[in-house]
Design an enzyme around this catalytic site. Structure first.
Site, short mmCIF file in Angstrom:
data_model
loop_
_atom_site.label_atom_id
_atom_site.label_comp_id
_atom_site.label_asym_id
_atom_site.label_seq_id
_atom_site.Cartn_x
_atom_site.Cartn_y
_atom_site.Cartn_z
CB SER A 50 -0.93 -0.01 1.21
OG SER A 50 -0.19 -0.23 2.40
N GLY A 52 5.17 3.09 -0.14
CA GLY A 52 6.61 2.90 -0.30
C GLY A 52 6.98 1.95 -1.43
CG ASP A 111 -0.92 -9.30 11.58
OD1 ASP A 111 0.09 -9.00 10.89
OD2 ASP A 111 -0.84 -9.81 12.71
CB ALA A 140 8.47 -1.40 6.74
CE1 TYR A 235 17.66 0.44 7.63
CE2 TYR A 235 19.11 -1.32 6.88
CZ TYR A 235 17.86 -0.76 6.96
OH TYR A 235 16.80 -1.41 6.39
CE LYS A 244 15.69 -4.56 5.89
NZ LYS A 244 14.38 -4.89 5.27
CG LEU A 273 14.16 6.45 -2.36
CD1 LEU A 273 13.36 5.65 -3.35
CD2 LEU A 273 14.33 7.88 -2.89
CB VAL A 274 11.21 10.44 1.91
CG1 VAL A 274 10.27 10.85 3.03
CG2 VAL A 274 12.39 11.38 1.81
P1 NAD Z 1 6.47 1.47 4.10
O1 NAD Z 1 6.27 1.82 5.53
O2 NAD Z 1 6.24 2.50 3.07
O3 NAD Z 1 5.53 0.18 3.70
C1 NAD Z 1 5.27 -0.85 4.57
C2 NAD Z 1 4.12 -1.71 4.05
O4 NAD Z 1 3.92 -2.80 4.96
C3 NAD Z 1 2.77 -1.01 3.94
O5 NAD Z 1 2.07 -1.48 2.80
C4 NAD Z 1 2.03 -1.49 5.20
O6 NAD Z 1 0.60 -1.48 5.11
C5 NAD Z 1 2.55 -2.89 5.28
N1 NAD Z 1 2.43 -3.51 6.60
C6 NAD Z 1 3.07 -3.18 7.76
N2 NAD Z 1 2.71 -4.03 8.74
C7 NAD Z 1 1.84 -4.92 8.19
C8 NAD Z 1 1.15 -6.05 8.68
N3 NAD Z 1 1.26 -6.46 9.95
N4 NAD Z 1 0.32 -6.71 7.84
C9 NAD Z 1 0.18 -6.33 6.54
N5 NAD Z 1 0.84 -5.28 6.02
C10 NAD Z 1 1.66 -4.59 6.83
O7 NAD Z 1 7.94 0.85 4.03
P2 NAD Z 1 9.10 0.83 2.91
O8 NAD Z 1 10.11 1.87 3.26
O9 NAD Z 1 8.54 0.77 1.56
O10 NAD Z 1 9.78 -0.57 3.29
C11 NAD Z 1 9.50 -1.77 2.61
C12 NAD Z 1 10.76 -2.64 2.61
O11 NAD Z 1 11.78 -1.95 1.87
C13 NAD Z 1 11.35 -2.89 4.01
O12 NAD Z 1 11.87 -4.20 4.06
C14 NAD Z 1 12.48 -1.89 4.10
O13 NAD Z 1 13.49 -2.28 4.99
C15 NAD Z 1 12.98 -1.92 2.65
N6 NAD Z 1 13.81 -0.77 2.24
C16 NAD Z 1 13.41 0.52 2.47
C17 NAD Z 1 14.25 1.57 2.10
C18 NAD Z 1 13.86 3.01 2.35
O14 NAD Z 1 14.73 3.88 2.28
N7 NAD Z 1 12.61 3.30 2.62
C19 NAD Z 1 15.47 1.31 1.45
C20 NAD Z 1 15.82 -0.01 1.18
C21 NAD Z 1 14.99 -1.05 1.59
#
Ligand code: NAD
Length: 396
Positions: A50, A52, A111, A140, A235, A244, A273-274
């Site tokens: 949903s 990111g 969940d 996440a 990190y 990780k 990224l944000v």
């Molecule tokens: P985000 O917070 O934008 O998205 C998290 C998603 O997980 C959402 O869709 C949320 O609804 C879902 N979620 C959370 N708990 C849940 C649950 N219990 N049941 C169902 N859905 C659930 O996060 P993001 O930054 O896009 O991170 C996603 C992955 O990418 C992570 O593994 C993160 O470590 C990795 N990542 C992020 C970055 C960054 O800079 N943001 C960089 C590299 C890797």
């Protein structure tokens, strides 16, 4: 209802339905603008779809590869007089756009860590898709209730061994000060690994394999981050880094488990990224602001959608994933290039509250943050009444 941003620390408690829809539409336009992605998956399950990276993965799969998508997320639905979460409105908009393009889309709100959710998705795959050929794991979360023991685990962002002090940006005020993070103690590492490590990814794949729902030659991916040394204590070498590492251990196991059907498991290391998740990590928002300032003029800046489009188009579907020496896809390659990193490191040494605007893209950080919640998008009338009660079509 007229919806305005209400920011509390690193979260925004409101979200604008039309702004989120515009954000989704802009992401779709990026993918469509680059043309169809050849040899892509056709039936894709995205867990964490949903916001990111997960949302952008779903968009790249649907609008780039023409895939039918199922998405799982945990979001608060909107009501007539109360805002839902951004991920709710993003998913509503995604499904409307998918339907308009005659693309199958079905979503599940609940969940993802639970056995009930896995069973719901399994039933839906059996009924609607038969099998899936790509499973993206992009959760996440700060906590996880274990589906077997019922134990509630909480993830923490802490250094390991000793406390860590470094520069930190207050993303509301623009003040650069110092933050000291205490070292992990007790079972902090195990708790964080239980939430953000690989066990749940493995449980999803095991459950799907047991029901023969994974198609021959399918791929599954989970996302990781490595980043520069300045962030390593919090990190890569911190509690989240241990999670990780566990994800990578799991990737190797899943790779072996999928071999008999010609399948492949990947960890893709993505760019900083944000997102809602990254804005909660101390030190990282300052690094991201400096990074944007360096990468934007070079023309190498990407947001989640450009990253996920490139991941599908140039790595997963091209037959040239360009794995690193331990088998990870590195879509963080432009971020980690020597010229970008040396410019960011130089700026890091001298950045302070006074020179922040000159050395960092603080405005870019703030506007990216607001866009996550549907604010600041061109063409949206923020003074108009909007319907906060809209639903996700497949959940109506
Ligand atoms: P985000 O917070 O934008 O998205 C998290 C998603 O997980 C959402 O869709 C949320 O609804 C879902 N979620 C959370 N708990 C849940 C649950 N219990 N049941 C169902 N859905 C659930 O996060 P993001 O930054 O896009 O991170 C996603 C992955 O990418 C992570 O593994 C993160 O470590 C990795 N990542 C992020 C970055 C960054 O800079 N943001 C960089 C590299 C890797």
């Amino acid at each position: 209802m007229i919806v305005t941003p209400k920011i509390r620390g690193f979260i925004c408690t409101t979200a604008h339905p039309d702004g989120c829809a515009k954000h989704v539409a802009e992401q779709i336009a990026v993918v469509k603008g680059r043309g169809a992605i050849a040899n892509g998956p056709k039936k894709v399950l995205v867990i964490g779809s949903s916001t990111g990276y997960g949302l952008s993965s779903r968009i790249a799969a649907a609008f780039g590869c023409g895939a039918a998508t199922m998405g799982v997320f945990f979001e608060k639905p909107g009501e007539a007089e109360r805002c839902g979460t951004a991920g709710w409105y993003n998913s509503a908009a995604f499904e409307r756009e998918a339907l308009a393009d005659e693309l199958y889309a079905r979503s599940f709100n609940g969940d993802a860590f639970s056995s009930e959710m896995k069973q719901q998705v399994i039933a839906a795959i059996k009924a609607d898709l038969g099998q899936v050929d790509c499973i993206i794991y992009s959760l996440a979360s700060p906590r996880r209730t274990h589906p077997i023991s019922g134990e509630v685990f909480k993830s923490v962002l802490k250094p390991i061994g000793q406390s860590f002090t470094n520069k930190n940006l207050n993303t509301s005020t623009g003040v650069v000060d110092e933050v000291t993070l205490p070292a992990a103690e007790g079972d902090d590492i195990a708790q964080t690994v239980a939430v953000m490590g690989g066990e749940d990814w493995q449980m999803w794949i095991d459950a799907l394999l047991a029901e023969n729902l994974i198609a021959p030659n399918a791929t599954t991916l989970a996302y990781s981050y490595i980043g520069p040394e300045v962030t390593w204590p919090i990190y890569k070498n911190g509690t989240i880094g241990k999670a990780k590492e566990d994800l990578e251990r799991c990737q190797r196991e899943l790779d072996a488990k999928l071999a008999h059907i010609g399948g492949k498991a990947w960890v893709s290391v993505n760019k900083a990224l944000v997102t809602q998740a990254s804005s909660a990590i101390p030190v990282v928002p300052l690094y991201i602001s400096l990074l944007y300032k360096v990468m934007k003029p070079l023309g190498s800046h990407e947001d989640t959608i450009e990253q996920m489009d490139r991941l599908f188009r140039e790595r997963l579907c091209s037959g040239t994933p360009q794995a690193d020496d331990v088998g990870r896809i590195r879509i963080d390659d432009w971020e980690m290039s020597a010229d970008v990193q040396s410019a960011v490191a130089q700026a890091w040494e001298v950045v302070n509250t006074e020179n922040l605007k000159e050395l960092a893209d603080f405005e870019g950080y703030q506007s990216s943050f607001l866009r996550l919640f549907g604010f600041g998008l061109a063409g949206v009338d923020y003074s108009a009444d909007t319907n906060t009660g809209i639903g996700v079509p497949s959940l109506l």
